[in-house]
Design a protein around this motif. Structure first.
Motif, short mmCIF file in Angstrom:
data_model
loop_
_atom_site.label_atom_id
_atom_site.label_comp_id
_atom_site.label_asym_id
_atom_site.label_seq_id
_atom_site.Cartn_x
_atom_site.Cartn_y
_atom_site.Cartn_z
N VAL A 453 0.82 -1.22 0.00
CA VAL A 453 0.00 0.00 0.00
C VAL A 453 0.85 1.27 0.00
CG1 VAL A 453 -1.67 1.32 1.35
CG2 VAL A 453 -2.01 -1.13 1.00
N PRO A 454 1.80 1.45 0.92
CA PRO A 454 2.58 2.70 0.88
C PRO A 454 3.41 2.84 -0.39
CG PRO A 454 3.51 1.18 2.47
CD PRO A 454 2.21 0.61 2.06
N TYR A 469 13.51 6.46 -0.79
CA TYR A 469 12.87 6.06 0.47
C TYR A 469 12.61 7.29 1.32
CZ TYR A 469 12.08 3.47 4.80
OH TYR A 469 11.53 2.95 5.94
N ASN A 470 11.42 7.33 1.94
CA ASN A 470 11.08 8.45 2.82
C ASN A 470 10.28 7.92 4.00
OD1 ASN A 470 8.17 8.39 1.96
ND2 ASN A 470 9.08 9.01 -0.01
N GLY A 471 9.86 8.84 4.86
CA GLY A 471 9.17 8.45 6.07
C GLY A 471 7.84 7.78 5.85
N TRP A 472 7.19 8.03 4.71
CA TRP A 472 5.91 7.39 4.43
C TRP A 472 6.06 5.89 4.15
CZ3 TRP A 472 1.81 10.04 5.71
CH2 TRP A 472 1.86 11.43 5.68
N GLN A 473 7.27 5.46 3.92
CA GLN A 473 7.51 4.04 3.63
C GLN A 473 7.96 3.26 4.87
OE1 GLN A 473 6.84 2.79 0.60
NE2 GLN A 473 6.21 4.86 -0.04
N VAL A 478 9.74 -4.49 3.42
CA VAL A 478 10.64 -4.99 2.38
C VAL A 478 11.68 -3.93 2.01
CG1 VAL A 478 10.78 -5.90 0.04
CG2 VAL A 478 8.84 -6.51 1.49
N TRP A 479 11.21 -2.72 1.78
CA TRP A 479 12.12 -1.64 1.40
C TRP A 479 13.02 -1.26 2.58
CZ3 TRP A 479 10.17 3.21 -1.72
CH2 TRP A 479 11.27 3.81 -2.34
N THR A 480 12.45 -1.25 3.77
CA THR A 480 13.24 -0.88 4.95
C THR A 480 14.36 -1.88 5.20
OG1 THR A 480 11.28 0.14 5.93
CG2 THR A 480 13.12 -0.33 7.39
N LEU A 481 14.03 -3.17 5.15
CA LEU A 481 15.08 -4.18 5.34
C LEU A 481 16.08 -4.16 4.20
CD1 LEU A 481 13.00 -7.23 6.68
CD2 LEU A 481 14.35 -5.57 7.99
N PRO A 490 18.11 5.63 6.91
CA PRO A 490 18.13 6.95 7.56
C PRO A 490 18.43 6.80 9.05
CG PRO A 490 16.22 6.73 6.12
CD PRO A 490 16.84 5.37 6.22
N VAL A 491 18.90 7.85 9.65
CA VAL A 491 19.32 7.78 11.04
C VAL A 491 18.15 7.52 11.98
CG1 VAL A 491 21.35 9.21 10.69
CG2 VAL A 491 19.16 10.30 11.15
#
Length: 534
Positions: A453-454, A469-473, A478-481, A490-491
């Protein structure tokens, strides 16, 4: 005449005393046999009688003997005349292994699966459930019957294996390792096959389950056979220390995993009015602690070749992650109904309620137990990574940082998703009574939607062009890992993950509610009287 009568009377007394002593010994043997028969699992006796009289066992055992005799003659003749001067054991031993592995790794587990499935399908299991037999006794009886058949196959082929050993070319430790691997694998596959039997629902389900069991058995037959044949031909490539460590680890893990599978199998045969969760949770916790202990031992024990530690650490980490993901989703989907029989088994005093609260059945306690187990695995993994880095490793500092971030991020996502599973299943249970497997389906649905969805929304607002990649994700695991694996997160990612994990754990604890104040109810006198009579 008096002398003759006296002698006759003496002989009669001696005969009477000997007969009496013989009868006493026979009575003692009968009493021992009766007590042993009463103590023995009746399912074992029934299954053993049926198995040894069945056409399947007669044909399998006959084929085993004929094949062993045929290979002994054919193999020996094919090695002539070099059999007298050169080592010939490997070739003969491979043939005997194939003859023995087929019934032990394929026929016996499949027969055990069909036996338990037939009990369920024919309705005889319902008749057994009203007897004094527990589901554990039923499952253990099936396993013991299969083990007895394996023992008969081993005893029948033992002289052939001894004959192959006398031909030189294979040492005794290799032979012992081969037999240990074969026996352990056979018992493990039998347990796995038994665990599939209660899963079948309907004719289509039974056919599908049977095909899955066949695929598992054939794959295991190939993998175990390849390892054993390689060891026979080329010897054991591992050192003595690693061989003993891996063998002991494999046996203990097989026992622990087997206990977990047998517990889940018995739980599926247990009525819903009884406690079906506590034993599974204890078994999962024991297995987790055992895996952590083996990894800790390998980290501290291996000092020279540190790469071997990673070969133990990474598979163990993946195994524990999969175990708690799978088990946690089902524990969060348990039924919240607490029957009077379960209430009688609740902890009685304050100390036991404090320590054993999360082993009681229910989705609320199951969710907290899954969260605590995930935190335990995460903490052990982080300490293991730190210890591996301190003692020296081929990995660089950057790679250790990636590992830490991955462990924390995955644990955070898992705990948050389990809390969502708990809420969704609670809504579903308002008007329905789904099985616990719906928890796994809910977890998969949540994971897919959280990632899809995001990303779809972001893709739409960027005119379907690639974007960063941004905060909405943040829910897109999957993208974060992925960016964590590339060491480009990001920090704020780790801070957000830890905060979300803490909040989710607090929510899980808050959902326990009044269950933490539940007090065990007294057992009625009629139930106590029935238990004493049983």
């Amino acid at each position: 005449m008096s002398t003759v009568e006296a002698v006759s009377d003496g002989n009669a007394d001696t005969t009477t005393s000997s007969v009496t002593s013989g009868e006493v010994w026979l009575q003692r043997i009968d009493q021992f046999a009766e007590k042993f028969g009463d103590a023995t699992n009746p399912i074992l006796i029934k299954e053993t009688r049926q198995a040894l009289k069945s056409r399947q066992f007669v044909i399998t055992f006959s084929v085993l003997l004929v094949a062993a005799f045929g290979w002994t003659v054919a193999g020996s003749l094919s090695l002539m005349p070099l059999i007298y001067t050169t080592p010939s054991a490997p070739r003969m031993l491979i043939g005997y292994y194939v003859v023995l592995a087929l019934p032990m790794l394929l026929v016996v587990p499949l027969a055990a699966y069909r036996s338990l499935e037939a009990e369920i399908d024919d309705g005889t299991l319902e008749l057994l459930s009203i007897t004094a037999l527990s589901p554990w006794q039923i499952v253990l009886g099936k396993l013991a019957s299969a083990s007895l058949q394996m023992m008969l196959y081993l005893v029948a082929l033992f002289p052939c294996v001894a004959y192959a050993y006398t031909l030189r070319g294979v040492d005794l430790p290799t032979l012992a390792l081969m037999m240990a691997v074969l026996i352990t694998s056979a018992l493990a596959l039998t347990v796995v096959a038994l665990s599939f039997a209660p899963l079948a629902r309907g004719r289509t389900g039974r056919i599908s389950t049977l095909l899955v069991v066949l695929m598992v058995l054939l794959l295991a037959e190939y993998l175990v056979g390849s390892a054993v044949i390689y060891t026979i031909l080329y010897g054991n490539p591992l050192t003595l220390g690693w061989t003993v460590f891996l063998l002991v680890t494999a046996i203990l893990l097989t026992v622990s995993v087997g206990h977990l599978l047998l517990t889940t199998t018995a739980a599926q045969l247990t009525p819903e009015s009884e406690n079906r969760s506590s034993g599974i949770r204890w078994s999962i916790l024991t297995l987790t602690i055992l895996v952590i202990a083996f990894n800790a031992f390998s980290i501290e024990w291996v000092r020279e070749d540190r790469e071997q530690v990673l070969f133990v650490f990474f598979p163990s980490l993946l195994f524990l992650a999969g175990l708690w993901t799978f088990a946690g989703s089902m524990m969060a989907a348990e039924s919240a109904a607490v029957t009077p029989r379960i209430q009688r088994e609740l902890p009685g005093n304050f100390l036991s309620r404090l320590t054993l609260l999360f082993f009681t059945p229910g989705p609320a306690t199951g969710l907290v137990f899954a969260c605590l187990g995930t935190l335990l695995v995460m903490s052990a993994a982080l300490m293991g990574i730190e210890r591996i880095q301190d003692t020296g490793s081929v990995l660089r500092a950057r790679e250790f940082t990636i590992l830490r971030n991955l462990v924390v991020a995955y644990s955070s996502y898992l705990i948050v998703f389990l809390v969502l599973v708990r809420g969704i299943v609670a809504l579903v249970r308002i008007n329905n009574h789904p099985r616990v497997e719906v928890g796994m389906a809910a977890l998969i649905a949540i994971a897919v939607l959280a990632a899809l969805v995001p990303y779809s929304v972001g893709l739409h607002y960027n005119d379907y062009r690639p974007y960063s990649y941004n905060g909405w994700q943040v829910t897109n695991w999957v993208w974060t890992l992925g960016i964590t694996l590339d060491n480009q997160p990001p920090v704020w990612i780790m801070e957000t993950a830890i905060a979300a994990m803490v909040i989710a754990v607090l929510i899980a604890i808050a959902t326990v509610g009044r269950r933490s104040l539940a007090i065990r109810t007294a057992t009625p006198e009629a139930v106590l009287e029935a238990q004493r009579e049983a």
